[in-house]
Enzyme design. Sequence first.
Site, PDB file in Angstrom:
ATOM      1  N   SER A 282       0.637  -1.296  -0.132  1.00  0.00           N
ATOM      2  CA  SER A 282       0.107   0.072   0.001  1.00  0.00           C
ATOM      3  C   SER A 282       0.766   1.238  -0.021  1.00  0.00           C
ATOM      4  O   SER A 282       0.333   2.384  -0.255  1.00  0.00           O
ATOM      5  CB  SER A 282      -0.855  -0.218   1.185  1.00  0.00           C
ATOM      6  OG  SER A 282      -0.049  -0.011   2.391  1.00  0.00           O
TER       7      SER A 282
ATOM      8  N   ASP B 233      -4.087   8.000   7.628  1.00  0.00           N
ATOM      9  CA  ASP B 233      -4.871   7.098   8.380  1.00  0.00           C
ATOM     10  C   ASP B 233      -4.003   6.526   9.457  1.00  0.00           C
ATOM     11  O   ASP B 233      -3.063   6.975   9.861  1.00  0.00           O
ATOM     12  CB  ASP B 233      -5.769   6.184   7.308  1.00  0.00           C
ATOM     13  CG  ASP B 233      -4.748   5.270   6.825  1.00  0.00           C
ATOM     14  OD1 ASP B 233      -3.605   4.955   7.281  1.00  0.00           O
ATOM     15  OD2 ASP B 233      -5.456   4.617   5.778  1.00  0.00           O
TER      16      ASP B 233
ATOM     17  N   HIS C 237      -0.854   4.898   7.281  1.00  0.00           N
ATOM     18  CA  HIS C 237      -0.263   5.410   6.037  1.00  0.00           C
ATOM     19  C   HIS C 237      -0.040   7.073   6.392  1.00  0.00           C
ATOM     20  O   HIS C 237      -0.709   7.661   6.630  1.00  0.00           O
ATOM     21  CB  HIS C 237      -0.987   5.288   4.915  1.00  0.00           C
ATOM     22  CG  HIS C 237      -1.398   3.655   4.651  1.00  0.00           C
ATOM     23  ND1 HIS C 237      -2.769   3.205   4.879  1.00  0.00           N
ATOM     24  CD2 HIS C 237      -0.760   2.725   3.979  1.00  0.00           C
ATOM     25  CE1 HIS C 237      -2.714   2.009   4.581  1.00  0.00           C
ATOM     26  NE2 HIS C 237      -1.510   1.524   4.060  1.00  0.00           N
TER      27      HIS C 237
END
Length: 349
Positions: A34, A324, A327
């Site tokens: 990610s 978040d 991240h």
Amino acid sequence: MGNLLVPWLFLVQTLVVVAISGAKVPAVIVFGDSSVDSGNNNFIPTIARSNFAPYGQDFPGGQATGRFCNGRIPSDMISEALGLKPTVPAYLDPMYNISDFAVGVCFASAGTGYDNTTSDVVDVIPLWKEVEYYKEYQKKLKAYLGDRKAKKILNEALYLISIGTNDFLENYYTLPNRRSQFTVNQYQDFIIGLAEDFVKTIYALGARRMSLTGVPPMGCLPLERTTNIMEGHACMEEYNIVALEYNGKLKGLVEKLNRELPGLDVIFADAYHVLLRLIKKPSLYGFEEARTGCCGTGRFEMSFLCDPYSPFTCQDADKYVFWDAFHPSEKTNRMITDHLLKTSLAKFL
């Protein structure tokens, strides 16, 4: 109409080659998780997705692309710094085709790892499948530009590889299987072995210039701090120590591979220390909050838990080190990328 298409296609291909020849690095090719996924998970059945608000609120056009960020991610910024496009498209996105992918393509999948069992946790693309997509891409590129031009791009491209955090946080420390098989030091060595196999695999397919990114200070991610109740939500130093040990082994692997594989130029990209500085002294860098993320309460939200209707989501993500609970924000991504461009990646500019 067919007669008009032939010169038009030739012109497009010529423009691609001209654009490539003007840059020191002709393309950016991305593998990983990610940290660099630009939207591949949008097109597979998984909960590890972010193609909805408030993700992407600061991306051009306010579009939620599937990047786990409020804006752009490091691979986008590196591509732009190299004189290529400002974003690297996801390979599985049908909006793009080989003419777009000729200068940049992303095979990364949020939630994946070097360890195949990691990708099983949330049903994402395993690293071996990313390699299969890369092989498919090679065939398309050769059909589009011809063998000689395609091979030149594949040899001279910069391969960005950012992966490994999920192997520890999503797999080893969360599920019992790997912990029953390995001590944490043994698991580090296991992952390093898989990283070596991966580099050798893409090397055999023509890759020569690579950036291998280490893991961040994992114990300081908001999600890990949230669970560290006994220490007042401080960073989990055990995880940070593991990250440093693993990064040291990865750096050693980079040195070994450069010695052993002719023509290989692989660098170790250390994002650990720059991110830790932002976390430890956020105000020095223009941040107001480093313990929680911007989205929702910032303590546990990511992916679908990052609710577009949450009244707690911050108004200005630039004040937050994290977007978040897992991240970094776009501003943090920019600072990490700028550091890497001035240090380990400088030779490719």
